[in-house]
Design an enzyme around this catalytic site. Structure first.
Site, short mmCIF file in Angstrom:
data_model
loop_
_atom_site.label_atom_id
_atom_site.label_comp_id
_atom_site.label_asym_id
_atom_site.label_seq_id
_atom_site.Cartn_x
_atom_site.Cartn_y
_atom_site.Cartn_z
N CYS A 120 0.88 -1.18 0.00
CA CYS A 120 0.00 0.00 0.00
C CYS A 120 0.91 1.23 0.00
CB CYS A 120 -0.86 -0.09 1.26
SG CYS A 120 -2.10 1.17 1.42
N CYS A 141 -6.67 6.16 -9.96
CA CYS A 141 -6.31 6.59 -8.61
C CYS A 141 -5.94 8.07 -8.64
CB CYS A 141 -5.10 5.76 -8.18
SG CYS A 141 -4.62 6.05 -6.50
C1 LIG Z 1 -4.23 5.00 4.23
C2 LIG Z 1 -4.85 4.34 3.04
C3 LIG Z 1 -5.16 5.11 1.92
C4 LIG Z 1 -5.72 4.50 0.79
N1 LIG Z 1 -6.04 5.27 -0.30
C5 LIG Z 1 -6.63 4.71 -1.36
C6 LIG Z 1 -7.03 5.51 -2.48
O1 LIG Z 1 -6.80 6.72 -2.49
N2 LIG Z 1 -7.65 4.90 -3.51
C7 LIG Z 1 -7.91 3.56 -3.51
O2 LIG Z 1 -8.50 3.05 -4.48
N3 LIG Z 1 -7.53 2.77 -2.48
C8 LIG Z 1 -6.91 3.31 -1.40
N4 LIG Z 1 -6.55 2.53 -0.34
C9 LIG Z 1 -6.80 1.09 -0.41
C10 LIG Z 1 -8.24 0.77 -0.01
O3 LIG Z 1 -8.56 1.42 1.18
C11 LIG Z 1 -8.39 -0.73 0.12
O4 LIG Z 1 -8.17 -1.29 -1.15
C12 LIG Z 1 -9.77 -1.12 0.60
O5 LIG Z 1 -10.04 -0.59 1.88
C13 LIG Z 1 -9.88 -2.63 0.62
O6 LIG Z 1 -11.17 -2.99 0.97
P1 LIG Z 1 -11.49 -4.41 1.59
O7 LIG Z 1 -12.98 -4.51 1.66
O8 LIG Z 1 -10.76 -5.46 0.86
O9 LIG Z 1 -10.85 -4.41 3.06
P2 LIG Z 1 -10.90 -3.39 4.28
O10 LIG Z 1 -11.22 -2.01 3.85
O11 LIG Z 1 -9.64 -3.61 5.05
O12 LIG Z 1 -12.12 -3.91 5.18
C14 LIG Z 1 -12.10 -5.14 5.84
C15 LIG Z 1 -13.46 -5.40 6.47
O13 LIG Z 1 -13.44 -6.70 7.07
C16 LIG Z 1 -13.90 -6.62 8.42
N5 LIG Z 1 -13.23 -7.70 9.17
C17 LIG Z 1 -11.90 -7.95 9.25
N6 LIG Z 1 -11.68 -9.04 10.01
C18 LIG Z 1 -12.91 -9.49 10.40
C19 LIG Z 1 -13.36 -10.57 11.22
N7 LIG Z 1 -12.51 -11.44 11.77
N8 LIG Z 1 -14.69 -10.71 11.42
C20 LIG Z 1 -15.57 -9.85 10.86
N9 LIG Z 1 -15.20 -8.81 10.10
C21 LIG Z 1 -13.89 -8.63 9.87
C22 LIG Z 1 -13.52 -5.20 8.85
O14 LIG Z 1 -14.31 -4.79 9.96
C23 LIG Z 1 -13.85 -4.42 7.57
O15 LIG Z 1 -15.24 -4.17 7.50
C24 LIG Z 1 -5.97 3.10 0.80
C25 LIG Z 1 -5.64 2.33 1.92
C26 LIG Z 1 -5.09 2.94 3.04
C27 LIG Z 1 -4.77 2.11 4.26
#
Ligand SMILES: Cc1cc2nc3c(=O)[nH]c(=O)nc-3n(C[C@H](O)[C@H](O)[C@H](O)COP(=O)(O)OP(=O)(O)OC[C@H]3O[C@@H](n4cnc5c(N)ncnc54)[C@H](O)[C@@H]3O)c2cc1C
Length: 406
Positions: free
Chosen positions: A163, A347
Site C-alpha cells: 500500500c 487513482c
Molecule cells: C491510508 C490508506 C489510503 C488509501 N487510499 C486509497 C485511495 O486513495 N484509492 C484507492 O483506491 N484505495 C486506497 N486505499 C486502499 C483501499 O482502502 C483498500 O483497497 C480497501 O479498503 C480494501 O477494501 P477491503 O474490503 O478489501 O478491506 P478493508 O477495507 O480492510 O475492510 C475489511 C473489512 O473486514 C472486516 N473484518 C476484518 N476481520 C474481520 C473478522 N474477523 N470478522 C468480521 N469482520 C472482519 C472489517 O471490519 C472491515 O469491514 C488506501 C488504503 C489505506 C490504508
C-alpha cells in the site's frame, strides 16, 4: 441446490459492501438469503484516513453505520467478529453464532504485519501508520504533537509493503500542512521507500508518474531514497540496511500486510501469509463455494525488485473483484460460469495543494494502453468530490460508478 441459497459475506468495507449491493442486483430475495458479518458496525472511507491524520476530517465525517443501507437491500447485518471458517462443513463461526452458507465471500482486508520490522506501530512500536481507524486517530495525535514540537519526520514503507500510495500522500499532505503553519523550515521530511524507483507502487510504475513524483518531491525539499530496506524504527530514527540512521521524531511507516487471523487460522483457506488463493473469478482454488475479494486476496508481485514490494490492491480494484465474483456466483447458481476481466486501476493522489491522476489498464504490465498521468488542482477537487459522493451514495444502499475519482 435449494431454491433459496444462503450467502454469507465477511467484511463491511469496499469489498463486502460492493458484494452485498451487487448480489442484490443479480439475485432477488426469493433466490438468496444474504448475511453480512463485520466486526465494525461502520463503513469507513479508508482513502480519507490521511485527511483524518492531518486533521482535515474526523472519522465521523467519513463513516456511516452499515445496518440501515443493508436492511434496505434486504441483507441481514450482524456486527460479529469471525473466528473460524470451516470450508468442509460450510460454516462461519463468530464470537456470537454459527452461520452456515452455500456461498461465502471473504472480504476481510488485512492485518498489519508489524512483527516484520521492530518498531513498526503504533501499538507495537514507536512507528505510526494510518492502516485502520484506531491507528489513524493515533497518527492524528502524533501530528498534532509534531506541530506543537517540530522535528524531523520519515514517511516510508517497510520491505514487502503493498500500500505505497499513502506514503506519497502523507509526505505531500504533511509538507502542505507545515507550510500553512509556517513550520516547514523546522521539519526535514525524508521519504524512504522499498520501491526500485518512485511511483513503482508494486505495479511496475505507471507511465510518467516516476518523473512527476521526483519533480514534486524535489520542488518541495522532501528528500527521498529508493530500494530502502527499513530494519528498525526507534523513537529517534529510522534504521535501514546500508544507510546511516535517518533522524525522525515522527516515523510514519506503512507495514507489510497479511491476512486477518480468522482467515489465516482456518484450515485450507489461505496461503502462509493468510491471503486467499483465487482463480480469475475470485473463486477459491479448492474450497467449494468460497470467493475472496479485495485486500484478502493473494496476488503475486509484479516482478522481482531488489527490496520486496508487493502488488497493490486498491479500493477501485477491490470493487472490480467484487463485481467479477458476484457475476460468477450468480451464474453458478444457474449452472453457468460468469465472465471475468483483467483489473484496471484509477487513482488520484493528494499532493497537498493539488492532485495527480493515474490510470493503468491493466494494472499488471505489459499494458494495452499507455498509462494516463495528469497533475493539477482539479484532481484534488475530484478526489474530495468523489469521497463526498461515494459516502452519500453508499449510505443510501446504492453504488458509485467504479470508473470515477478514487
Ligand atoms: C491510508 C490508506 C489510503 C488509501 N487510499 C486509497 C485511495 O486513495 N484509492 C484507492 O483506491 N484505495 C486506497 N486505499 C486502499 C483501499 O482502502 C483498500 O483497497 C480497501 O479498503 C480494501 O477494501 P477491503 O474490503 O478489501 O478491506 P478493508 O477495507 O480492510 O475492510 C475489511 C473489512 O473486514 C472486516 N473484518 C476484518 N476481520 C474481520 C473478522 N474477523 N470478522 C468480521 N469482520 C472482519 C472489517 O471490519 C472491515 O469491514 C488506501 C488504503 C489505506 C490504508
Amino acid at each position: 441446490m435449494s431454491a433459496r441459497v444462503r450467502i454469507v459475506i465477511i467484511g463491511g468495507s469496499f469489498g463486502g459492501l460492493t458484494t452485498a449491493y451487487e448480489l442484490r442486483r443479480h439475485l432477488g430475495r426469493e433466490r438468496a438469503e444474504v448475511t453480512l458479518l463485520a466486526k465494525d458496525e461502520h463503513f469507513r472511507f479508508v482513502p480519507s484516513f490521511p485527511w483524518v491524520a492531518m486533521g482535515r476530517r474526523n472519522l465521523e465525517q467519513i463513516s456511516f453505520p452499515l445496518a440501515q443501507p443493508l436492511a434496505k437491500k434486504h441483507v441481514a447485518f450482524a456486527q460479529e467478529t469471525v473466528i473460524n471458517i470451516d470450508t468442509d462443513a460450510k460454516v462461519v463461526s463468530t464470537t456470537h453464532a454459527e452461520h452456515p452458507y452455500d456461498f461465502l465471500v471473504v472480504a476481510t482486508g488485512h492485518r498489519s504485519a508489524n512483527e516484520a520490522v521492530p518498531g513498526l506501530g503504533p501499538f507495537d512500536g514507536p512507528g505510526h501508520s494510518p492502516m485502520s481507524a484506531k491507528e489513524t486517530e493515533e497518527l492524528a495525535q502524533a501530528i498534532r504533537g509534531l506541530l506543537a514540537d517540530p522535528g524531523p519526520v520519515v514517511v516510508g514503507a517497510a520491505p514487502g509493503a503493498s500500500c505505497i500510495g499513502p506514503v506519497y500522500e502523507l509526505a505531500f499532505e504533511l509538507d502542505h500542512l507545515l507550510r500553512q503553519r509556517k513550520l516547514r523550515h523546522q521539519v526535514p521530511i525524508a521519504v524512504l521507500t522499498p520501491e526500485p524507483f518512485l511511483g513503482h507502487m508494486g505495479m511496475g510504475g505507471a507511465g510518467t508518474i516516476r518523473q512527476l513524483l521526483e519533480g514534486a518531491l524535489e520542488e518541495r525539499d522532501i528528500t527521498y531514497r529508493t530500494s530502502v530496506a527499513i530494519t528498525r524504527i526507534t523513537t529517534e530514527a529510522v534504521e535501514a540496511e546500508g544507510l546511516v540512521p535517518t533522524p525522525s521524531l515522527c516515523s510514519i511507516v506503512i507495514p507489510p500486510l497479511a491476512g486477518v487471523e480468522a482467515v489465516a487460522a482456518s484450515p485450507g483457506l489461505s496461503n502462509p501469509k493468510g491471503f486467499v488463493p483465487v482463480d480469475d473469478h475470485y473463486r477459491h482454488k479448492t474450497a467449494d463455494g468460497v470467493y475472496a475479494v479485495g485486500v484478502a486476496v493473494a496476488l503475486p508481485p509484479a516482478g522481482e525488485t531488489p527490496v520486496p514490494v508487493n502488488f497493490p490492491k486498491t479500493g477501485h480494484m477491490t470493487e472490480q473483484m467484487a463485481e467479477i465474483a458476484v457475476r460468477d456466483l450468480a451464474a453458478r447458481i444457474d449452472g453457468r460460469e460468469g465472465t471475468t476481466a483483467e483489473l484496471s486501476a484509477r487513482c488520484v493522489l493528494d499532493m497537498g495543494d493539488r492532485g495527480a491522476y493515474m490510470a493503468v489498464d491493466p494494472v499488471r504490465p505489459p499494458r494495452n494502453r499507455i498509462p494516463t498521468v495528469s497533475e493539477g488542482r482539479r484532481w484534488l477537487y475530484t478526489k474530495q468530490a468523489f469521497e463526498r459522493a461515494y459516502l452519500a451514495t453508499a449510505r443510501r444502499g446504492r453504488r458509485m460508478p467504479t470508473t470515477l475519482g478514487w
